[in-house]
Motif scaffolding. Structure first.
Motif, PDB file in Angstrom:
ATOM      1  N   ALA A   1      -5.678  -3.981  -7.370  1.00 46.93           N
ATOM      2  CA  ALA A   1      -5.658  -4.191  -5.923  1.00 46.93           C
ATOM      3  C   ALA A   1      -5.083  -2.971  -5.208  1.00 46.93           C
ATOM      4  O   ALA A   1      -5.593  -2.545  -4.161  1.00 46.93           O
ATOM      5  N   TRP A   2      -4.017  -2.382  -5.771  1.00 52.08           N
ATOM      6  CA  TRP A   2      -3.459  -1.155  -5.202  1.00 52.08           C
ATOM      7  C   TRP A   2      -4.475  -0.034  -5.231  1.00 52.08           C
ATOM      8  O   TRP A   2      -4.641   0.706  -4.261  1.00 52.08           O
TER       9      TRP A   2
ATOM     10  N   ARG B   1     -11.249  -7.284  -4.101  1.00 47.50           N
ATOM     11  CA  ARG B   1     -11.672  -8.614  -3.641  1.00 47.50           C
ATOM     12  C   ARG B   1     -13.051  -8.953  -4.175  1.00 47.50           C
ATOM     13  O   ARG B   1     -13.282 -10.067  -4.669  1.00 47.50           O
TER      14      ARG B   1
ATOM     15  N   PRO C   1     -11.400   0.361  -0.449  1.00 48.76           N
ATOM     16  CA  PRO C   1     -11.019  -0.852   0.284  1.00 48.76           C
ATOM     17  C   PRO C   1     -12.023  -1.984   0.089  1.00 48.76           C
ATOM     18  O   PRO C   1     -13.228  -1.794   0.222  1.00 48.76           O
TER      19      PRO C   1
ATOM     20  N   ALA D   1      -7.678  -0.248  -5.209  1.00 49.41           N
ATOM     21  CA  ALA D   1      -8.712  -0.516  -4.208  1.00 49.41           C
ATOM     22  C   ALA D   1      -8.204  -0.219  -2.806  1.00 49.41           C
ATOM     23  O   ALA D   1      -8.938   0.352  -1.979  1.00 49.41           O
ATOM     24  N   GLN D   2      -6.961  -0.586  -2.516  1.00 45.97           N
ATOM     25  CA  GLN D   2      -6.412  -0.304  -1.194  1.00 45.97           C
ATOM     26  C   GLN D   2      -6.397   1.191  -0.895  1.00 45.97           C
ATOM     27  O   GLN D   2      -6.661   1.610   0.235  1.00 45.97           O
ATOM     28  N   LEU D   3      -6.093   1.991  -1.914  1.00 46.99           N
ATOM     29  CA  LEU D   3      -5.982   3.436  -1.710  1.00 46.99           C
ATOM     30  C   LEU D   3      -7.324   4.149  -1.716  1.00 46.99           C
ATOM     31  O   LEU D   3      -7.534   5.102  -0.950  1.00 46.99           O
TER      32      LEU D   3
ATOM     33  N   ARG E   1       0.837  -1.200   0.000  1.00 45.24           N
ATOM     34  CA  ARG E   1       0.000   0.000   0.000  1.00 45.24           C
ATOM     35  C   ARG E   1       0.869   1.246   0.000  1.00 45.24           C
ATOM     36  O   ARG E   1       0.556   2.232  -0.681  1.00 45.24           O
TER      37      ARG E   1
END
Length: 301
Positions: free
Chosen positions: A187-188, A199, A195, A190-192, A2
């Protein structure tokens, strides 16, 4: 990861730094190159094509200069540009498709059909492609295999088998590497900014039934004809279904609450017996496209 993604998003210069450093690392350890392509894809996903091309262009220029300085030859700089183009342009294209359509089905179908066209094109353009690969493999890996303890006869037999399917392996690796880079970028993202979003996306993957039908047809033709090109095409078309099955199993574990040991076992078997486990998972992915296995598990949960 992240923090790395946040650093990429903090500005173009930072993105270029990450792209170049991971590209150089990928020369020494190829899996690191996935991070390089993922960083470029993240910029495209978040900021669009223009910003992605700017980051990729400056990164390619820096990479070319570094290659030229390291070797002192202009040809190395050109090789650096080619390396950049091969690594990043396909990922930029699929990232743009995902940004505009938000459809992994479109992305994976287009990527697979492109690789299929590549395999067919190579066989049509180079009729004696097996002999070409045989020569390349003998010059590049025979020494490594002998140092690993294989006898000259075993090395010759292994290289001859590999030469028949090398084009398909290359195309399959292309699909996997581009898809994994884009998945990492998503995925990155979504993390930023969202969230849990990746997935939910990945565990709901379901490729079209017509592509699954093509996969079944190719497998049937392979069993009937044992043709090298058909085998290679089957390898390529089954690749996205392998990824679909992995997402399916993650989704089923999440839906049903069963032990994560199933996931651990799946990945261990993929490492220990990749051809067998990969084929089994691809078959599961094909079946899911026809029958919606995750929906059945969800109704039974």
């Amino acid at each position: 990861m992240r923090r790395l993604a946040a650093f990429v998003m903090s500005g173009p210069a930072q993105a270029v730094a990450v792209v170049v450093l991971t590209a150089v690392g990928g020369v020494l350890f190829p899996p690191i190159a996935l991070l390089s392509a993922a960083a470029v894809a993240l910029v495209v996903l978040r900021h669009g094509l223009n910003q992605g091309l700017i980051v990729a262009g400056w990164s390619a220029l820096v990479l070319a200069v570094l290659a030229g300085l390291a070797t002192g030859t202009p040809s190395a700089a050109v090789a650096g540009l080619l390396y950049a183009a091969i690594q990043w342009l396909p990922t930029i294209v699929v990232a743009l498709v995902l940004r505009q359509t938000a459809s992994w089905r479109n992305v994976m179908t287009g990527l697979t059909l492109f690789a299929v066209a590549g395999v067919i094109g190579v066989h049509l353009w180079v009729p004696d492609i097996t002999e070409k690969w045989l020569d390349v493999l003998q010059r590049s890996v025979s020494g490594l295999l002998q140092r690993a303890g294989m006898s000259p006869m075993e090395v010759s037999a292994a290289i001859e088998r590999a030469a028949h399917y090398a084009t398909g392996v290359f195309a399959m690796s292309f699909v996997l590497s581009v898809a994994l880079s884009l998945m990492l970028a998503r995925a990155w993202q979504a993390q930023l900014y969202n969230p849990g979003g990746f997935r939910d996306e990945y565990t709901s993957w379901r490729l079209s039934y017509w592509l699954a039908g093509v996969a079944v047809l190719l497998v049937a033709l392979v069993l009937l004809m044992q043709n090298d090109m058909l085998i290679e095409l089957a390898m390529v078309v089954l690749t996205p279904f392998l990824l679909q099955a992995i997402g399916l199993i993650h989704g089923v574990v999440r839906q049903t609450g069963i032990s994560v040991g199933w996931l651990v076992g799946m990945y261990v078997l993929l490492v220990l017996a990749p051809p067998q486990m990969g084929s089994l998972l691809a078959a599961v992915g094909v079946a899911d496209s026809f029958t919606d296995l995750r929906g059945r598990f969800g109704r039974g949960a």
